[in-house]
Design an enzyme around this catalytic site. Sequence first.
Site, PDB file in Angstrom:
ATOM      1  N   ARG A  89       0.827  -1.215   0.000  1.00 48.32           N
ATOM      2  CA  ARG A  89       0.000   0.000   0.000  1.00 48.32           C
ATOM      3  C   ARG A  89       0.858   1.261   0.000  1.00 48.32           C
ATOM      4  O   ARG A  89       0.509   2.275  -0.595  1.00 48.32           O
ATOM      5  CB  ARG A  89      -0.957  -0.029   1.199  1.00 48.32           C
ATOM      6  CG  ARG A  89      -2.090  -1.058   1.007  1.00 48.32           C
ATOM      7  CD  ARG A  89      -2.622  -1.562   2.318  1.00 48.32           C
ATOM      8  NE  ARG A  89      -3.813  -2.388   2.200  1.00 48.32           N
ATOM      9  CZ  ARG A  89      -3.806  -3.717   2.036  1.00 48.32           C
ATOM     10  NH1 ARG A  89      -2.669  -4.374   1.949  1.00 48.32           N
ATOM     11  NH2 ARG A  89      -4.955  -4.383   1.964  1.00 48.32           N
ATOM     12  N   ARG A 146      -6.088 -18.288  -9.137  1.00 46.66           N
ATOM     13  CA  ARG A 146      -6.868 -17.721  -8.022  1.00 46.66           C
ATOM     14  C   ARG A 146      -8.029 -16.874  -8.534  1.00 46.66           C
ATOM     15  O   ARG A 146      -7.956 -16.276  -9.617  1.00 46.66           O
ATOM     16  CB  ARG A 146      -5.928 -16.920  -7.099  1.00 46.66           C
ATOM     17  CG  ARG A 146      -4.919 -17.841  -6.434  1.00 46.66           C
ATOM     18  CD  ARG A 146      -3.955 -17.105  -5.555  1.00 46.66           C
ATOM     19  NE  ARG A 146      -4.604 -16.518  -4.394  1.00 46.66           N
ATOM     20  CZ  ARG A 146      -3.982 -15.742  -3.515  1.00 46.66           C
ATOM     21  NH1 ARG A 146      -2.698 -15.447  -3.691  1.00 46.66           N
ATOM     22  NH2 ARG A 146      -4.620 -15.253  -2.481  1.00 46.66           N
ATOM     23  N   ASP A 183      -4.109 -15.503   7.466  1.00 46.07           N
ATOM     24  CA  ASP A 183      -2.791 -15.935   6.997  1.00 46.07           C
ATOM     25  C   ASP A 183      -2.045 -16.769   8.052  1.00 46.07           C
ATOM     26  O   ASP A 183      -1.029 -17.390   7.741  1.00 46.07           O
ATOM     27  CB  ASP A 183      -1.941 -14.720   6.610  1.00 46.07           C
ATOM     28  CG  ASP A 183      -2.459 -14.061   5.333  1.00 46.07           C
ATOM     29  OD1 ASP A 183      -3.263 -14.681   4.617  1.00 46.07           O
ATOM     30  OD2 ASP A 183      -2.063 -12.914   5.067  1.00 46.07           O
ATOM     31  N   SER A 211     -12.911 -10.027   2.463  1.00 42.96           N
ATOM     32  CA  SER A 211     -11.626  -9.883   1.778  1.00 42.96           C
ATOM     33  C   SER A 211     -11.145  -8.437   1.782  1.00 42.96           C
ATOM     34  O   SER A 211     -11.769  -7.555   1.191  1.00 42.96           O
ATOM     35  CB  SER A 211     -11.733 -10.377   0.337  1.00 42.96           C
ATOM     36  OG  SER A 211     -10.596  -9.951  -0.386  1.00 42.96           O
ATOM     37  N   ARG A 270       3.530 -19.871   3.227  1.00 41.65           N
ATOM     38  CA  ARG A 270       3.094 -20.004   4.626  1.00 41.65           C
ATOM     39  C   ARG A 270       3.006 -21.478   5.060  1.00 41.65           C
ATOM     40  O   ARG A 270       3.243 -21.814   6.209  1.00 41.65           O
ATOM     41  CB  ARG A 270       1.776 -19.269   4.860  1.00 41.65           C
ATOM     42  CG  ARG A 270       1.915 -17.779   4.579  1.00 41.65           C
ATOM     43  CD  ARG A 270       0.919 -16.915   5.288  1.00 41.65           C
ATOM     44  NE  ARG A 270       0.925 -15.581   4.697  1.00 41.65           N
ATOM     45  CZ  ARG A 270       1.815 -14.619   4.993  1.00 41.65           C
ATOM     46  NH1 ARG A 270       2.750 -14.832   5.873  1.00 41.65           N
ATOM     47  NH2 ARG A 270       1.741 -13.434   4.393  1.00 41.65           N
TER      48      ARG A 270
END
Length: 439
Positions: free
Chosen positions: A26, A121, A317, A166, A393
């Site tokens: 961002r 995705r 996450d 989301s 992850r």
Amino acid sequence: MQFKIKNGKGLKGEITVPGDKSISHRAIMLASLAEGKSKISGFLEGEDCLATIEVFQNMGVNISKSKGMFMVEGKGLKGLEGPTSPLDFRNSGTSVRLCSGVLAAQEFSSTLIGDSSLSSRPMKRITDPLSLMGANTSSSKEGTLPIRIEPVDSLKSIKYSLPVASAQVKSCLLFAGLYSEGITEIEEKVTTRDHTERMFKKFGIPIEESRYKATKFIKLDRVESINPMDIDICGDFSSASFFILAALITSNSEILIRNVGINPTRIGFLHALRHMGANIELQNKTDSFEPTADILVRTSELKGITLNTNLVANMIDEMPAFFIAASLAEGITKVKGAKELRTKESDRLQVMSEVLDSFGVKFQQEIDGITINGLGKAGMFRSAEINSHEDHRIAMASSIGSLRADGETTVLKCLNVKTSFPNFVDVCKQVGMNIERYE
Ligand code: S3P
């Protein structure tokens, strides 16, 4: 790339983890859209955030690094240049979804591509609401990359209730909202990470947030220009979570993780672990635009819980790490309302089920969750060869889980660890883990 890990005990040390991934994306985006020079320190130099830098460089933004700091010469909201080749977002879902909101409003066409994981995705979740705003986007017939965006005369603002929890969808629409005629209104029934809202405020963009019961409402008007800003990025809680897990599950351990972001919309993992009996202290709290703390964690006896579904979005996450903690807790842990895990870098419910199976854990996978029979405080995993399916992850959570295996464990396909935590192995060694990387 693979990691080989031997079981361990007595992890000790004071560490820092790399900058927050969500905030880093961002910061680059807003600095690129601002008019003038912004400085960013603490930026995560992981592949995902480097992909965001490259995308803006390909649109004419001058971004350079000096003395560990990134300088961004922002071109203004309408100053980006049309890219001469497809924009490659590699493995980064955050980058492609957030940037789509900006690209939909530009006076040039763009094609958005990514690696094989990103290309599978779901993208309809952003192209559908962008179309409602009048954007001209098309994707594959499965609703995946590549996305093609053609210019339109103008975007119109919409009132949109997010159909999935989301932050990426919310943020995509907020970026598009910077360019849209009228007031963009977003309704969020489940609160997701609010880094975009905080970063907009930091850059002086008026954004209104309110609440009615559990629902959050966000209002944003179009803006004419953005002023540059200096941004200092804290450590990523998601990266810290692996060392929180490591200290908790390894006997005789104490780890202090300095300067970690503790944004309330990100720390569901901490609440869930404390509910399980974890000994975690927050010290030296600060309250800048993103709150931070030092996190002190000691070995703890964990007990199974039924996870409060309201926490899921705020620890999405950290779920792979949470499943490892649950597998070593006393008793049963139940997770529901976590179907979104199936849309991440891998289908994390399926892939973590495979990991738990290899480790010899008993569990029941469901459509939207999992029930795990914990092995208890004396329990050990079966040492195994784990396939991380190129999901960073999963690779890191399994490596940490290997601390409690009855021998050496190999974790395969770890290359993507560099998307979010390039020096993971070095930090593991700093606290005394026996881990090696093989190319
Ligand atoms: C992110 C939002 C989450 C998270 C991802 C980063 C962000 O994705 O899983 O790693 O920075 O906005 P979703 O919005 O798909 O839940």
